[in-house]
Design an enzyme around this catalytic site. Sequence first.
Site, mmCIF file in Angstrom:
data_model
loop_
_atom_site.group_PDB
_atom_site.id
_atom_site.type_symbol
_atom_site.label_atom_id
_atom_site.label_comp_id
_atom_site.label_asym_id
_atom_site.label_seq_id
_atom_site.Cartn_x
_atom_site.Cartn_y
_atom_site.Cartn_z
ATOM 1 N N ARG A 1 2.369 -0.998 -11.423
ATOM 2 C CA ARG A 1 1.948 -1.947 -12.038
ATOM 3 C C ARG A 1 0.858 -2.534 -11.994
ATOM 4 N NH1 ARG A 1 0.852 -4.889 -7.837
ATOM 5 N NH2 ARG A 1 1.550 -5.283 -6.091
ATOM 6 N N LYS B 1 8.374 2.681 -0.393
ATOM 7 C CA LYS B 1 7.217 2.942 0.093
ATOM 8 C C LYS B 1 7.277 4.507 0.656
ATOM 9 C CE LYS B 1 5.791 -1.490 1.073
ATOM 10 N NZ LYS B 1 5.484 -2.825 1.239
ATOM 11 N N GLU C 1 4.899 2.864 11.203
ATOM 12 C CA GLU C 1 3.035 4.274 11.074
ATOM 13 C C GLU C 1 2.395 3.902 11.969
ATOM 14 O OE1 GLU C 1 2.735 3.758 5.998
ATOM 15 O OE2 GLU C 1 1.672 2.832 7.134
#
Length: 510
Positions: free
Chosen positions: A295, A118, A202
Amino acid sequence: MPPFGKVLVANRGEIAVRVMKAIKEMGMKAVAVYSEADKYALHVKYADEAYYIGKAPALDSYLNIDHIIDAAEKAHADAVHPGYGFLSENADFAAAVEKAGMTFIGPSSDVMNKIKDKLDGKRVAKMAGVPIAPGSDGPVSSLDEALKIAEKIGYPIMVKAASGGGGVGITRVDNPDQLVEVWERNKRLAHQAFGKADLYIEKYAVNPRHIEFQLIGDKYGDYVVAWERECTIQRRNQKLIEEAPSPVLKMEEREKMFEPIMKFGQIIHYFTMGTFETAFSDVTREFYFLELNKRLQVEHPTTELIFRIDLVKLQIFLAAGEHLPFTQEELNKRVRGAAIEYRINAEDPLNNFTGSSGYITYYKEPTGPGVRVDSGVEAGSWVPPFYDSLISKLIVYGESRAYAIQAGIRALNDYKIGGVKTTIELYKWIMRDPDFQEGRFSTSYIAQKTEQFTKYLRQQEELRAALALEIQSRGLNRQGSTPVTTSQRQPKSAWKTYGLVSQASSRVMW
């Protein structure tokens, strides 16, 4: 002319069946792999060929690269479709498929290596101009550093595992004491699940909604964005209900994201399907990039229904080197109506969504206009405890969101599964909740509504239990009554008999 002769699907359950249907419709042969637990599974029966790849635990089977490559070589497969989950985003698996001389239906191993986790995704997103949330630039090395970053950006924050998905290692933190409490725990969870303990921080979005954008690209640098999907209804950071398009986005807000998302793809030469997960604030009307899923997504059918395209077939064509068949402008003109997907999980919502394994003793899918079921089970199927609890997906379509909700209510009422607990009753309640119907929800919806839906579900269980007891009591009373001669008996109604047996039998309690 089919792009390949034979395709191996390196997955199980409903996604394996769904991919195989596309493969067969394209005139190709579908190859299944299976673990010891899935010897009699539906995806094995549906395939043209099937190969055993190991014992029940995923590490010994569906996550074993050598076993899957061996099966593909034995089958003389030309390509491998990974589905989602398991090895679908594993660069080493993609490289092994390529090395064996087969096509990996997804981005190449080189592309995957550019965004291994990520944090790599965040760095590319920043380059592309995709909005990102304030937080750490990379893995946070210590708790002390985490406390300093949290103080700088302000609470609440999100502590996240850099690798993997499925909501593992993700926790909202509201104060320093809580950060101290969750830090080591999340590191352990991340290491156990993904083999890496890296965490990052975050800023938590205000009243966040989970909205994802579908990127589609070919090998020649052409891209489109098939709008977005609303994935906000979740439990423990795992999606339950998804819909397309989002009920809250304005067209200008949606289109604002298209250009930076396409630029992201251009920077890393991405191709086939990719999904941009974002947090969107109802208050600030801002997006924050979360991650790129390399994906096909579980919720891809909602996009298929509103655009009237088959994303799996398109994914296969693009992997084979075909050009993107439409422009963004042409794609925008295809949008019609609204679609909602319900993940039918073998879980008990009254027991903190604990998984429910066992045999499916009764199974009846809903049908009719605007109703689609992607299932990995049938009557008699065993739901093993070793894998994800998703057993099928119910997807409904309507000319508007309101019509889609009504189609969903009807289809959920018609969907009957016996032998295991499922999330169907919970979804019936959600569809009738005014907040859902008006689009007033955030990712904390399930947590906030727990008391209400728990009360409803308990009432439903008590009602069914009372009904079963009454029917049993009537049967016992009949046994103890005066015998009735054959000439005195009234003709039996087959429908009534079936209904009574179905309602009274614990094997068919839905």
